[in-house]
Design an enzyme around this catalytic site. Structure first.
Site, PDB file in Angstrom:
ATOM      1  CD  GLU A 299      14.631  56.889  11.840  1.00  0.00           C
ATOM      2  OE1 GLU A 299      14.236  57.251  12.960  1.00  0.00           O
ATOM      3  OE2 GLU A 299      15.601  57.441  11.270  1.00  0.00           O
ATOM      4  CD  GLU A 300      18.132  59.469  10.189  1.00  0.00           C
ATOM      5  OE1 GLU A 300      17.375  60.374  10.619  1.00  0.00           O
ATOM      6  OE2 GLU A 300      19.016  58.947  10.884  1.00  0.00           O
TER       7      GLU A 300
END
Length: 436
Positions: free
Chosen positions: A168-169
């Site tokens: 996600e990052e």
């Protein structure tokens, strides 16, 4: 967990049960008992999951980032818990930046496979720290909620699915991969996706996503029962794993306790904490450790997750009555300024409007006694709904009944709101008309 406010309010729970009509055209069970069935999520259990994720990071170079050993160990840790609890788990692999990434999908047996309520959190951290608030907090809370489903042997109407996302990052990589690889027929079966990204911030706020009205209202009802005001989440709008679901038309919602935005004096006054300081001073930093958690926020948000999952998964398949026209776009209300409007365009209704036209009003405002609220018919006729009533109370979330039988139904109907005093501010969050 001994919070200083009541943990459940039956009246609010009943309202939440009645609010379920928004997910895939279903209506709610009118049985209030169904609404109070959600368990209290043990804070100690959620904290233990966070301690375990911290230990994993510590043993793997200080982080749990995509492509690093700490991330794979985190996925294995969560999967083992779910496998032991009776879930059907799937490890979905993808490749990004030359490294293998993983999503973990867990399905609870039973429920209508054509109505799937999904909850998710990203499990990866940035490379600079262990990521215990961002996003061990959301991951641990939905893990413990999933385990509570197993302990209760819950058999809801809808099928329950949970997801833990990788990378996600690096740009929502894992959740995008999952959504993009779902056939359209499978996408259409997801009646709602709930996202939890940072829910234990050390200087917390209580923010609710305003994407799907039914999901939003469910969380608002929970917090109203605790006597805690909420605000609409804007800091992370479109920046977390709900975005890929929303982009393909799946209803989404969620909770957030704040990242590197600064808490205002007004927010500190209603929520406590420190004004002029970030909600999470350790956001994306090495100090995002197990010490970087506010237990009260983590506790409340974990319980809110269970409350939403229990309620939103229990809807029946009875079609709703009435035709609804809705506008959920936010409209800022100027402080002591000009009137603003939110418009819904009614089409396809024969003849005049009914004598029992339902006007749903959702206004977020810190002093509703400042507000004059009117319904304006297509021909300009004005029906006053609220004239500076309610004093210092926060927010108007009410359905009014208006005799609009002299009005032609089709056309542009407007909710008009004017703030007639200074200091307090807010916005129109939603406006809908229901024709029986």
């Amino acid at each position: 967990m001994n919070l200083s406010v009541p943990r459940r309010v039956t009246a609010v729970a009943a309202l939440a049960a009645l609010a379920l009509a928004g997910l895939t055209g279903t209506s709610a069970s009118a049985d209030p008992a169904a609404a109070v069935a959600a368990p209290d999520i043990p804070l100690a259990n959620v904290k233990q999951h966070l301690a375990d994720l911290q230990s994993i990071a510590t043993a793997n170079g200080g982080n749990r980032a995509h492509g690093r050993t700490g991330y794979k160990a985190s996925i294995d840790f969560v999967k083992a818990k779910l496998d032991a609890a009776g879930y059907t788990t799937t490890l979905q692999q993808f490749s990004y930046n030359g490294a293998t990434g993983y999503n973990l999908i867990a399905d609870w047996p039973g429920g209508d496979p054509n109505q799937v309520l999904m909850s998710g959190s990203h499990l990866d951290s940035v490379t600079s720290g262990p990521g215990i608030n961002d996003n061990g907090s959301g991951s641990a809370a939905i893990l413990e909620t999933a385990l509570a489903v197993s302990r209760a042997q819950l058999q809801p109407t809808k099928h329950l699915r949970f997801g833990w996302w990788g990378a996600e990052e690096l740009g929502l990589v894992g959740s995008k991969y999952y959504v993009n690889n779902l056939p359209s027929t499978e996408r259409s079966k997801i009646s709602g996706y709930l996202n939890f990204d940072m829910i234990g911030s050390p200087n917390p706020g209580y923010f609710v996503y305003d994407d799907d009205p039914t999901i939003e209202q469910t969380f608002k009802d929970y917090y109203a029962g605790l006597g805690i005001p909420t605000e609409i989440e804007t800091e992370g709008d479109g920046r977390s794993d709900h975005a890929p679901f929303k982009n393909v038309g799946i209803p989404v919602g969620g909770l957030f306790s704040g990242a590197d935005y600064t808490k205002t004096s007004a927010q500190a006054q209603k929520w406590g904490g420190t004004a002029g300081q970030a909600f999470d001073r350790c956001y994306h930093s090495s100090c995002d450790t197990s010490a970087n958690i506010n237990d009260t926020a983590l506790d409340r948000n974990s319980d809110a997750i269970a409350y939403a999952i229990w309620n939103l998964s229990s809807g029946t398949t009875t079609p709703p009555t009435g035709t609804v026209f809705e506008n959920t776009a936010d409209v800022s209300i100027p402080d002591n300024g000009a009137a603003v409007t939110s418009t819904v365009n009614v089409t396809g209704i024969t003849g005049n409007a009914p004598s029992t036209l339902k006007v749903g009003v959702d206004i977020v405002h810190t002093y509703i006694g400042d507000l004059v609220v009117d319904l304006v018919a297509p021909d300009g006729s004005v029906y006053n709904l609220s004239n500076r009533a309610g004093g210092s109370a926060d927010n108007i979330n009410t359905t009014y009944t208006v005799n609009a039988s002299s009005e032609v139904a089709n056309g542009a109907w407007k909710l008009r709101v004017q703030d007639k005093a200074s200091i307090d501010t807010g916005y129109i969050s939603g406006f809908k008309l229901t024709f029986p």
